[in-house]
Design a protein around this motif. Sequence first.
Motif, PDB file in Angstrom:
ATOM      1  N   THR A   1       1.011  -1.158  -0.080  1.00  0.00           N
ATOM      2  CA  THR A   1      -0.080   0.047  -0.068  1.00  0.00           C
ATOM      3  C   THR A   1       0.957   1.353  -0.057  1.00  0.00           C
ATOM      4  OG1 THR A   1      -1.781  -0.974   1.268  1.00  0.00           O
ATOM      5  CG2 THR A   1      -1.770   1.330   1.287  1.00  0.00           C
TER       6      THR A   1
ATOM      7  N   THR B   1       0.652   3.983  -2.980  1.00  0.00           N
ATOM      8  CA  THR B   1       0.109   5.585  -2.606  1.00  0.00           C
ATOM      9  C   THR B   1       1.359   6.447  -2.833  1.00  0.00           C
ATOM     10  OG1 THR B   1      -0.917   4.611  -0.592  1.00  0.00           O
ATOM     11  CG2 THR B   1      -0.255   6.922  -0.887  1.00  0.00           C
TER      12      THR B   1
ATOM     13  N   SER C   1       1.173   6.818  -6.930  1.00  0.00           N
ATOM     14  CA  SER C   1       0.079   7.674  -7.367  1.00  0.00           C
ATOM     15  C   SER C   1       0.499   9.124  -6.943  1.00  0.00           C
ATOM     16  CB  SER C   1      -1.240   7.035  -6.646  1.00  0.00           C
ATOM     17  OG  SER C   1      -2.394   7.781  -7.042  1.00  0.00           O
ATOM     18  N   LYS C   2       0.872   9.410  -5.829  1.00  0.00           N
ATOM     19  CA  LYS C   2       0.978  11.042  -5.716  1.00  0.00           C
ATOM     20  C   LYS C   2       2.179  11.413  -6.576  1.00  0.00           C
ATOM     21  CE  LYS C   2      -0.453  10.924  -0.843  1.00  0.00           C
ATOM     22  NZ  LYS C   2      -0.100  10.850   0.647  1.00  0.00           N
TER      23      LYS C   2
ATOM     24  N   GLU D   1      -1.572  12.112  -9.041  1.00  0.00           N
ATOM     25  CA  GLU D   1      -3.166  11.566  -9.376  1.00  0.00           C
ATOM     26  C   GLU D   1      -4.089  12.318  -8.317  1.00  0.00           C
ATOM     27  OE1 GLU D   1      -2.352   7.505 -11.585  1.00  0.00           O
ATOM     28  OE2 GLU D   1      -2.989   7.479  -9.266  1.00  0.00           O
TER      29      GLU D   1
ATOM     30  N   ALA E   1      -6.939  12.587  -5.330  1.00  0.00           N
ATOM     31  CA  ALA E   1      -6.985  11.919  -3.986  1.00  0.00           C
ATOM     32  C   ALA E   1      -7.993  10.732  -4.300  1.00  0.00           C
ATOM     33  CB  ALA E   1      -7.429  12.695  -2.864  1.00  0.00           C
TER      34      ALA E   1
ATOM     35  N   THR F   1      -6.108   7.832  -5.930  1.00  0.00           N
ATOM     36  CA  THR F   1      -5.252   7.072  -5.146  1.00  0.00           C
ATOM     37  C   THR F   1      -6.186   6.125  -4.072  1.00  0.00           C
ATOM     38  OG1 THR F   1      -3.891   9.028  -5.029  1.00  0.00           O
ATOM     39  CG2 THR F   1      -3.653   7.472  -3.447  1.00  0.00           C
ATOM     40  N   GLU F   2      -7.393   6.793  -3.718  1.00  0.00           N
ATOM     41  CA  GLU F   2      -8.115   5.949  -2.679  1.00  0.00           C
ATOM     42  C   GLU F   2      -8.484   4.660  -3.447  1.00  0.00           C
ATOM     43  OE1 GLU F   2     -12.121   6.591   0.253  1.00  0.00           O
ATOM     44  OE2 GLU F   2     -11.482   8.124  -1.064  1.00  0.00           O
TER      45      GLU F   2
ATOM     46  N   ARG G   1      -7.194   2.982  -5.932  1.00  0.00           N
ATOM     47  CA  ARG G   1      -6.053   2.294  -6.061  1.00  0.00           C
ATOM     48  C   ARG G   1      -6.021   1.441  -4.783  1.00  0.00           C
ATOM     49  NH1 ARG G   1      -3.065   2.422 -10.675  1.00  0.00           N
ATOM     50  NH2 ARG G   1      -3.121   4.522 -11.914  1.00  0.00           N
ATOM     51  N   THR G   2      -5.745   2.267  -3.613  1.00  0.00           N
ATOM     52  CA  THR G   2      -5.329   1.435  -2.573  1.00  0.00           C
ATOM     53  C   THR G   2      -6.505   0.391  -2.126  1.00  0.00           C
ATOM     54  OG1 THR G   2      -6.149   3.211  -1.090  1.00  0.00           O
ATOM     55  CG2 THR G   2      -3.745   3.204  -1.681  1.00  0.00           C
TER      56      THR G   2
END
Length: 434
Positions: free
Chosen positions: A11, A15, A18-19, A23, A25, A28-29, A31-32
């Motif tokens: 994770t 994360t 993604s950042k 990308e 928020a 990102t959420e 994906r996780t």
Amino acid sequence: MTTQTTLPVDTETLTALSKSKQEPAWLTESRTKALELAGQLELPKVEKTRIDRWNLQNYGSYKQSGLIKSVDELPESVRNLIQANENSNLIVQRNSSVVFTKLSEDLKGKGVIFTDLETAVREHGDLVKAHLFTAVKADENKVTALHVALWNGGVFLYVPKNVEVDVPLQAVFFNDDASATFAPHVLLIADSNSRVTYVDNYLSNGTNGELVHNGIVEVFVKSGAKVQYATVHAMSEQTTELTYRRAVLDNDANIEWIVGEMNNGNTMSDTHSLLKGNGSNSDTKVIAVGSGSQKLNYTTRANHFGKSSESQMITRAVMREEASAIINGITKIEKGATKANGEQTEKVLMLSPKARGDANPILLIDEDDVKAGHAASVGQVNVEQIYYLMSRGISREEAERLVIYGFLAPVVSEIPLELLQNQLQTLVEGKLGQ
């Protein structure tokens, strides 16, 4: 019971990646959460195929490829797939990222958006967010969850209302590094009364290792729109491919799927049309050639919800050497879909005593006032046909080639793109060793 497998990324790493790509928020959420699901969900239950025995661990890690200024910088195998008249409307992904994007000024002026999905997330966030992973959801199974977590590069195509695109838009996805994650996502939206043809190619070579390609396609065809979607897959023997294609059709919407399954490794694909709207239409044509010891599973589906909706599905597969294929056709007519019509045909031709083919036509009908039909056949090359041709002075090798092309012709001849017909013929010849 859950399937215990080692996830390809943790994770924190996901994360951070993604950042680093800036990308939003919400993505990102997404994906996780999907990565967490991937640790809990089972692999998909695939008809008569144990994909849990396949090598599904080699996802690699994200590797950014450098941008190029011209297609001349691409490998020859990739350049050969790019048609000169499509050079102005082209996207190329190499390994984990898109390296080339071009759209004609004419189409830009009409409001057409054709870019990589990572860029679209930043520049057209609301439009992407409203559609992304709504046709194929993360929680369907472990494969879809991993894709939602790991997808990279990809294509975003949006055609505005009443815009007709009269030239094909093309994408090429290729991998030449087995250590790089390769999971492109295609998101296509054809707004009301629009028209577009989209063509893409998948290939891998020189990867120097085993690779998993986990891909998803989502197509949204709004009222009165028409989409022609052609895709050809020619991945290497070391590549295991898992692909979901899904289209959602509104009233009087049309989609034509043209699928060339020419991979050299184990392959599972699922091409699915959801005919939500009244008068919607789906036409799916699939040709496949298996060789070596490949394990192949191809499923074509049509779900009818709308009244007077129609679906046609044709699959023709040729298996040689020790290749085996499971060909599934599923037509589902829901309650209330009156006047719906669903037709399907699956045929498998085996060129070797050790080749295997299994055609499974399935009709699921929950409404009385409908039409539906299916046909399926599995068999060897007709010896009488071969002897007849040989009696006319044709060699056995040439006679077998003619019989094979005659078997595939009803599908190939219906493909309206001549360049795609020629490409498929070349790939068929290559896989048949001719």
